[in-house]
Motif scaffolding. Structure first.
Motif, short mmCIF file in Angstrom:
data_model
loop_
_atom_site.label_atom_id
_atom_site.label_comp_id
_atom_site.label_asym_id
_atom_site.label_seq_id
_atom_site.Cartn_x
_atom_site.Cartn_y
_atom_site.Cartn_z
N PHE A 75 -1.12 62.87 17.07
CA PHE A 75 -0.90 64.22 16.55
C PHE A 75 -1.45 65.28 17.51
CE2 PHE A 75 -0.14 62.02 12.55
CZ PHE A 75 0.98 62.71 12.10
N ILE A 76 -2.60 65.02 18.12
CA ILE A 76 -3.13 65.96 19.11
C ILE A 76 -2.15 66.09 20.28
CG2 ILE A 76 -4.98 66.36 20.80
CD1 ILE A 76 -6.89 65.02 18.78
N THR A 77 -1.61 64.96 20.72
CA THR A 77 -0.63 64.97 21.80
C THR A 77 0.61 65.76 21.40
OG1 THR A 77 -1.41 62.83 22.61
CG2 THR A 77 0.80 63.51 23.29
N GLY A 78 1.11 65.53 20.20
CA GLY A 78 2.29 66.24 19.72
C GLY A 78 2.06 67.73 19.58
N PHE A 79 0.89 68.11 19.04
CA PHE A 79 0.57 69.53 18.92
C PHE A 79 0.41 70.17 20.28
CE2 PHE A 79 -1.22 68.71 14.49
CZ PHE A 79 -0.08 69.17 13.86
N GLY A 80 -0.17 69.45 21.23
CA GLY A 80 -0.31 69.98 22.59
C GLY A 80 1.05 70.21 23.24
N LEU A 81 1.97 69.27 23.04
CA LEU A 81 3.33 69.44 23.58
C LEU A 81 4.03 70.62 22.92
CD1 LEU A 81 4.67 65.80 23.91
CD2 LEU A 81 4.29 67.44 25.74
N ALA A 82 3.91 70.72 21.61
CA ALA A 82 4.57 71.83 20.90
C ALA A 82 4.01 73.17 21.36
CB ALA A 82 4.38 71.66 19.39
N GLU A 83 2.67 73.24 21.51
CA GLU A 83 2.07 74.48 21.99
C GLU A 83 2.56 74.83 23.39
OE1 GLU A 83 -2.34 76.41 22.45
OE2 GLU A 83 -2.08 74.31 23.06
N GLY A 84 2.62 73.84 24.26
CA GLY A 84 3.09 74.08 25.62
C GLY A 84 4.53 74.54 25.67
N VAL A 85 5.38 73.93 24.85
CA VAL A 85 6.80 74.33 24.82
C VAL A 85 6.94 75.76 24.29
CG1 VAL A 85 9.00 73.86 23.67
CG2 VAL A 85 7.71 71.99 24.69
N ILE A 107 4.74 78.17 24.54
CA ILE A 107 4.27 79.07 25.59
C ILE A 107 5.28 79.17 26.73
CG2 ILE A 107 2.49 79.35 27.37
CD1 ILE A 107 0.46 78.37 25.26
N VAL A 108 5.87 78.04 27.13
CA VAL A 108 6.87 78.06 28.21
C VAL A 108 8.11 78.84 27.77
CG1 VAL A 108 8.46 76.62 29.54
CG2 VAL A 108 6.06 75.99 29.38
N LEU A 109 8.55 78.66 26.54
CA LEU A 109 9.71 79.43 26.06
C LEU A 109 9.40 80.92 26.00
CD1 LEU A 109 11.10 77.09 23.26
CD2 LEU A 109 12.04 77.50 25.55
N PHE A 110 8.18 81.26 25.61
CA PHE A 110 7.79 82.67 25.62
C PHE A 110 7.78 83.21 27.05
CE2 PHE A 110 4.76 86.15 25.77
CZ PHE A 110 5.24 86.96 24.74
N MET A 111 7.24 82.42 27.99
CA MET A 111 7.24 82.84 29.39
C MET A 111 8.66 82.99 29.92
SD MET A 111 4.07 80.55 30.86
CE MET A 111 4.72 80.57 32.49
N GLU A 112 9.55 82.10 29.51
CA GLU A 112 10.95 82.18 29.92
C GLU A 112 11.59 83.48 29.43
OE1 GLU A 112 14.56 81.10 31.54
OE2 GLU A 112 12.82 79.79 31.64
N THR A 113 11.28 83.83 28.19
CA THR A 113 11.82 85.06 27.62
C THR A 113 11.21 86.29 28.27
OG1 THR A 113 12.12 83.93 25.51
CG2 THR A 113 12.16 86.32 25.46
N TYR A 114 9.91 86.24 28.52
CA TYR A 114 9.19 87.41 29.00
C TYR A 114 9.35 87.62 30.51
CZ TYR A 114 5.33 90.74 29.27
OH TYR A 114 4.57 91.86 29.47
N TYR A 115 9.24 86.52 31.28
CA TYR A 115 9.24 86.64 32.74
C TYR A 115 10.57 86.29 33.40
CZ TYR A 115 4.19 87.01 32.41
OH TYR A 115 2.93 87.42 32.09
N ASN A 125 11.49 71.83 33.43
CA ASN A 125 11.31 70.39 33.68
C ASN A 125 10.05 70.11 34.49
OD1 ASN A 125 13.57 69.66 32.23
ND2 ASN A 125 14.91 69.71 34.03
N ASN A 126 9.83 70.90 35.53
CA ASN A 126 8.64 70.71 36.34
C ASN A 126 7.37 70.93 35.53
OD1 ASN A 126 10.18 70.14 38.57
ND2 ASN A 126 10.06 72.20 39.41
#
Length: 171
Positions: free
Chosen positions: A101-111, A113-121, A127-128
């Motif tokens: 569950f910690i691993t899953g929550f960490g992945l969800a949090e990262g995704v 944040i990356v989607l927010f960065m994609e939208t913002y920046y 993939n990288n």
């Protein structure tokens, strides 16, 4: 008693994580101790305390990292909330499934944040980032979280944070 423990965690966790990140980094990926701690607080105390603690720790992390203020506070608050719901209804505190569950929550949090960065920046190499940082970091956080839970259980420190309704299950 809980307030003092939370205050100590909030004061010392971010500097501790920053100072230990280079020492315990595996293939350049540091462990996310704060993620594991937010998950454990939510699991042991419930959704409300987990969400509040997660938001506080996330905001401190945002101030330390110099990123967008509130983004990590939001995601860590969600992690604390979800861990509290899982702890209340589904999970055993001493279960090894907590690492997953910690691993899953960490992945969800990262995704998120990356989607927010994609939208913002704009163009972000998803993939990288996913295979180079998010997946290894989340797996590492899951292992670190499982080790921390085991160490706290051996030292009988879980009982100091645990809500009374599940205290009888573990002890």
């Amino acid at each position: 008693m809980k307030f003092r423990i939370y205050a100590l965690i909030l004061i010392f966790l971010i500097p501790l994580q920053a100072s230990l990140s280079s020492i315990f980094a595996v293939f350049g990926v540091p462990p996310d101790i704060a993620l594991a701690v937010v998950y454990m607080i939510g699991l042991l105390t419930g959704p409300r305390e987990g969400a509040i603690f997660g938001m506080g720790l996330g905001l401190l992390h945002d101030m330390h990292a110099g990123g967008i203020l509130g983004l990590t506070g939001f995601t860590r608050g969600l992690i604390g909330l979800m861990a509290g719901v899982l702890g209340r209804h589904v999970l055993n505190v001493a279960s090894m499934a907590n690492a997953l569950f910690i691993t899953g929550f960490g992945l969800a949090e990262g995704v998120i944040i990356v989607l927010f960065m994609e939208t913002y920046y704009g163009d972000v190499p998803f993939n990288n980032l996913f295979f180079g940082r998010l997946l290894p970091g989340s797996l590492y956080a899951g292992v670190v979280g499982a080790v921390i839970i085991r160490l706290l259980a051996r030292r009988h420190l879980l009982e100091k944070l645990m809500r009374k309704s599940i205290e009888r299950e573990v002890v």
